[in-house]
Design a protein around this motif. Structure first.
Motif, short mmCIF file in Angstrom:
data_model
loop_
_atom_site.label_atom_id
_atom_site.label_comp_id
_atom_site.label_asym_id
_atom_site.label_seq_id
_atom_site.Cartn_x
_atom_site.Cartn_y
_atom_site.Cartn_z
N THR A 86 -50.70 33.21 -10.06
CA THR A 86 -50.06 33.13 -11.37
C THR A 86 -50.39 34.40 -12.15
OG1 THR A 86 -50.46 30.75 -11.36
CG2 THR A 86 -49.69 31.74 -13.42
N LEU A 87 -49.35 35.09 -12.58
CA LEU A 87 -49.50 36.30 -13.38
C LEU A 87 -49.13 35.97 -14.82
CD1 LEU A 87 -49.98 39.45 -13.27
CD2 LEU A 87 -47.50 39.65 -13.17
N VAL A 88 -50.04 36.24 -15.74
CA VAL A 88 -49.80 35.98 -17.15
C VAL A 88 -49.76 37.31 -17.88
CG1 VAL A 88 -50.58 34.79 -19.23
CG2 VAL A 88 -50.98 33.76 -16.98
N GLU A 89 -48.58 37.66 -18.39
CA GLU A 89 -48.40 38.89 -19.15
C GLU A 89 -48.54 38.56 -20.63
OE1 GLU A 89 -44.58 40.30 -17.95
OE2 GLU A 89 -45.30 41.08 -16.03
N GLN A 90 -49.44 39.28 -21.30
CA GLN A 90 -49.78 38.94 -22.67
C GLN A 90 -49.54 40.09 -23.62
OE1 GLN A 90 -53.93 37.47 -22.18
NE2 GLN A 90 -53.04 35.53 -22.81
N GLU A 91 -48.78 39.80 -24.66
CA GLU A 91 -48.61 40.73 -25.77
C GLU A 91 -49.07 40.03 -27.04
OE1 GLU A 91 -47.87 43.90 -25.68
OE2 GLU A 91 -47.65 43.85 -23.50
N ALA A 92 -49.19 40.79 -28.11
CA ALA A 92 -49.74 40.22 -29.34
C ALA A 92 -48.95 39.01 -29.83
CB ALA A 92 -49.80 41.29 -30.42
N ASP A 93 -47.63 39.05 -29.64
CA ASP A 93 -46.80 37.99 -30.21
C ASP A 93 -46.24 37.01 -29.19
OD1 ASP A 93 -45.21 39.86 -29.00
OD2 ASP A 93 -43.73 40.00 -30.62
N HIS A 94 -46.54 37.18 -27.92
CA HIS A 94 -46.04 36.21 -26.93
C HIS A 94 -46.78 36.39 -25.60
CE1 HIS A 94 -43.81 39.78 -25.65
NE2 HIS A 94 -43.62 39.18 -24.48
N SER A 95 -46.71 35.36 -24.77
CA SER A 95 -47.26 35.40 -23.42
C SER A 95 -46.27 34.76 -22.47
CB SER A 95 -48.59 34.64 -23.36
OG SER A 95 -49.56 35.21 -24.20
N GLU A 96 -46.21 35.30 -21.26
CA GLU A 96 -45.32 34.75 -20.24
C GLU A 96 -46.08 34.58 -18.93
OE1 GLU A 96 -41.91 37.21 -19.77
OE2 GLU A 96 -41.22 36.96 -21.84
N ALA A 97 -45.84 33.47 -18.25
CA ALA A 97 -46.49 33.21 -16.97
C ALA A 97 -45.43 33.10 -15.88
CB ALA A 97 -47.31 31.92 -17.03
N ARG A 98 -45.74 33.68 -14.73
CA ARG A 98 -44.86 33.57 -13.57
C ARG A 98 -45.72 33.49 -12.33
NH1 ARG A 98 -42.57 39.75 -13.05
NH2 ARG A 98 -41.66 38.98 -11.10
N VAL A 99 -45.22 32.85 -11.32
CA VAL A 99 -45.93 32.74 -10.05
C VAL A 99 -45.36 33.77 -9.09
CG1 VAL A 99 -46.42 31.27 -8.07
CG2 VAL A 99 -46.48 30.31 -10.39
N LEU A 100 -46.25 34.57 -8.51
CA LEU A 100 -45.86 35.60 -7.55
C LEU A 100 -45.97 35.05 -6.13
CD1 LEU A 100 -47.84 38.66 -9.00
CD2 LEU A 100 -45.57 37.83 -9.67
N GLY A 101 -44.95 35.31 -5.33
CA GLY A 101 -44.96 34.83 -3.95
C GLY A 101 -44.83 35.94 -2.93
N SER A 102 -45.16 37.18 -3.33
CA SER A 102 -44.88 38.33 -2.47
C SER A 102 -45.89 38.53 -1.35
CB SER A 102 -44.76 39.60 -3.31
OG SER A 102 -45.85 39.71 -4.22
N MET A 103 -47.04 37.85 -1.42
CA MET A 103 -47.99 37.92 -0.31
C MET A 103 -47.79 36.72 0.60
SD MET A 103 -52.10 38.66 -0.31
CE MET A 103 -52.72 37.01 -0.57
N ILE A 104 -47.71 36.95 1.91
CA ILE A 104 -47.43 35.87 2.85
C ILE A 104 -48.57 35.62 3.84
CG2 ILE A 104 -44.93 36.12 2.64
CD1 ILE A 104 -44.97 37.63 5.32
N ASP A 105 -49.59 36.47 3.81
CA ASP A 105 -50.73 36.28 4.71
C ASP A 105 -51.89 37.12 4.20
OD1 ASP A 105 -52.22 35.36 6.82
OD2 ASP A 105 -51.24 36.59 8.35
N TYR A 106 -53.08 36.78 4.67
CA TYR A 106 -54.28 37.51 4.27
C TYR A 106 -55.26 37.37 5.43
CZ TYR A 106 -58.00 39.00 0.93
OH TYR A 106 -59.02 39.65 0.26
N ILE A 107 -55.47 38.46 6.13
CA ILE A 107 -56.36 38.44 7.28
C ILE A 107 -57.80 38.24 6.82
CG2 ILE A 107 -57.14 39.77 9.30
CD1 ILE A 107 -54.48 41.33 9.05
N GLU A 108 -58.56 37.53 7.62
CA GLU A 108 -59.96 37.28 7.26
C GLU A 108 -60.66 38.61 7.00
OE1 GLU A 108 -62.67 34.43 6.29
OE2 GLU A 108 -60.79 33.94 7.29
N PRO A 109 -61.26 38.79 5.80
CA PRO A 109 -61.94 40.05 5.50
C PRO A 109 -63.04 40.38 6.50
CG PRO A 109 -61.61 38.78 3.50
CD PRO A 109 -61.21 37.89 4.64
N ALA A 110 -63.16 41.68 6.77
CA ALA A 110 -64.17 42.24 7.68
C ALA A 110 -63.91 41.91 9.14
CB ALA A 110 -65.58 41.80 7.28
N ASP A 111 -62.78 41.30 9.44
CA ASP A 111 -62.42 41.05 10.85
C ASP A 111 -61.66 42.27 11.35
OD1 ASP A 111 -61.50 40.22 13.31
OD2 ASP A 111 -60.82 38.24 12.62
#
Length: 490
Positions: A86-111
């Motif tokens: 969830t990405l929350v973009e915040q300005e002084a007078d408003h905030s917007e939230a959106r869910v990012l789906g651009s990552m589809i995998d994550y290899i085990e770190p240090a493998d």
């Protein structure tokens, strides 16, 4: 009641939260990225999410990677959320939230074997990085350091690398053996000439064990330079609570950031690239003017406000900007000393750019901390302040405010604020800096004699005199009084 973030829960998100506007099942990988942290997800991952929502570049989804065991915790959080953020973009007078789906995998770190194998596959055409300045193994003069222990270890056992660069070398070797073209290496870190720095690190490591292959990398792999910009603080329980209470989403690792974002790149991608320009990125023949503008006006500006705020026990950046002395100090030093050293930038009004920076620093919703801006001055000052100071001296320009900024950093490193509160260690070299800062209280020149930071600037009599003047005044009268003296024309 908040909705836990997951693929199956996307249809049940509150109406105020935007879900990915595309079928994630239709995505395929194109980029492997080292360093899945907040900035990456607020920046590169966000640009890709925008593109996918347009129905473009769907074969450029992200695969995450990391080299440290400590990254497993973050991976576990994202895996439980089906790699959603969830990405929350915040300005002084408003905030917007959106869910990012651009990552589809994550290899085990240090493998390392798994990461190398994934980079060796045909579909990975870009390998990108946000691994912080420290991940590029630079010495005190910003050159690749072949004596770093991690580099020495990878050079001794190239078949079992531990660093991102060692893994990339192994993957490039495997691709060449398989007849596959090399991937492009795209640095997304906030480093001057970041493509060149990345090339030097990759080729420098390869040269230690196989000079011929290092030459092949230099001749065949593309390293586009880029300038990246978005203020993105660390995630704490504060951000998780705001997301749950204000937006109704339960996310173990949300990203909060400002609304502003900028990405300027050189267009050198032999195996193709996503249509980033359709999502707001800018491709230019030469990134250097944009990079210098940002490093001096924004990053240098951060340094200008950080240390007086730290000495006055101010916690948040926007609170620093609410202090009339700090805000006036920033504007005066920018207009009189920093901006005059910045060469023209295509289609950009430098004073208008600073006005934008001032508004961004003042954003009350970001929650960026003064302590974060004060962090790692021994690495940041030589990049964001000292080059500006040198140019100002060479051009016969004003340097009084820059001398005061250096004095403020020295005073901060003494480890106690104006109120007497202890300043916790905030630099990899804190013990050394604190010892020198305490010496400098009696003999200011001791601070400038740190050649790895200031080079020969201690020999610049005019600068050294003004530095000593300001440092004595900071100790004798305090930060607020000293800023007032500067603003009054002392």
């Amino acid at each position: 009641m908040s909705t836990p973030l997951s693929q199956s829960n996307l249809p049940h998100l509150p109406a105020a939260v935007a879900a990915p506007g595309y079928d994630r099942a239709g995505l395929s990988a194109g980029i492997l990225h080292f360093g899945v942290g907040n900035f990456h997800r607020a920046h590169q991952a966000m640009y890709l999410d925008r593109l996918f929502a347009m129905g473009q570049s769907l074969d450029w989804a992200l695969v995450g990677a990391g080299v440290f065991e400590g990254e497993r915790k973050g991976r576990a959080v994202l895996e439980a959320q089906d790699w959603l953020t969830t990405l929350v973009e915040q300005e002084a007078d408003h905030s917007e939230a959106r869910v990012l789906g651009s990552m589809i995998d994550y290899i085990e770190p240090a493998d390392a074997p798994a990461i190398i194998a994934r980079m060796s596959q045909r579909d990975i055409r870009i390998v990108s990085l946000t691994i912080t300045e420290g991940g590029y193994f630079l010495d005190s003069k910003d050159r690749f350091d072949p004596t770093h222990p991690a580099i020495v270890a990878d050079a001794a056992t190239p078949e079992a690398p531990k660093t991102a660069f060692g893994m990339m070398i192994a993957a490039l070797r495997a691709r060449r053996a398989a007849g596959l073209e090399p991937f492009t290496v795209m640095c997304c870190d906030n480093i001057p000439h970041n493509g060149v720095v990345t090339k030097n690190a990759l080729c420098g490591l390869a040269r230690l064990s196989d000079p011929d292959f290092a030459d092949w990398i230099a001749a065949n792999v593309a390293f586009p330079n880029a300038m990246v910009d978005r203020i993105t603080p660390a995630t704490t329980d504060r951000e998780r609570r705001i997301l749950a209470e204000d937006f109704g989403v339960q996310d173990g690792w949300p990203v909060f950031c400002e609304g502003f974002t900028q990405w300027v790149l050189e267009d050198r991608f032999p195996l193709g690239r996503p249509a980033f320009e359709a999502a707001g990125a800018q491709f230019v023949p030469d990134v250097a003017p944009f990079e210098l503008m940002k490093l001096r006006i924004l990053n240098g500006g951060h340094a200008v406000i950080a240390y007086p705020a730290g000495l006055m026990d101010i916690h948040f950046v926007h609170e620093a900007m609410e202090h009339p002395l700090i805000r006036a100090f920033l504007r005066k030093i920018e207009e009189r000393e920093i901006i005059p050293t910045v060469p023209p930038v295509p289609d950009t009004d430098l004073n208008a750019y600073f006005d934008l920076i001032e508004r961004r620093f003042s954003n009350p919703k970001i929650g960026d901390t003064v302590r974060r801006l004060c962090l790692d001055g021994s690495n940041r000052q030589p990049k964001f302040i000292i080059p500006t100071l040198r140019d100002a001296l060479d051009q016969g320009g004003r340097i009084d405010g820059l001398a005061l900024e250096c004095a403020l950093w020295a005073r901060y490193c003494a480890g106690v604020s104006d109120s007497g509160a202890e300043i916790a260690p905030n630099d990899p070299n804190w013990d050394r800096l604190q010892a020198v800062a305490q010496q400098a209280r009696r003999r200011p020149q001791a601070w400038l004699e740190q050649e790895t930071i200031y080079g020969d600037l201690a020999e610049q009599a005019g600068f050294a005199q003004r530095f000593a003047h300001w440092l004595h005044l900071l100790w004798d009268s305090g930060t607020a009084s000293t800023l007032s003296r500067y603003l009054e024309g002392d």
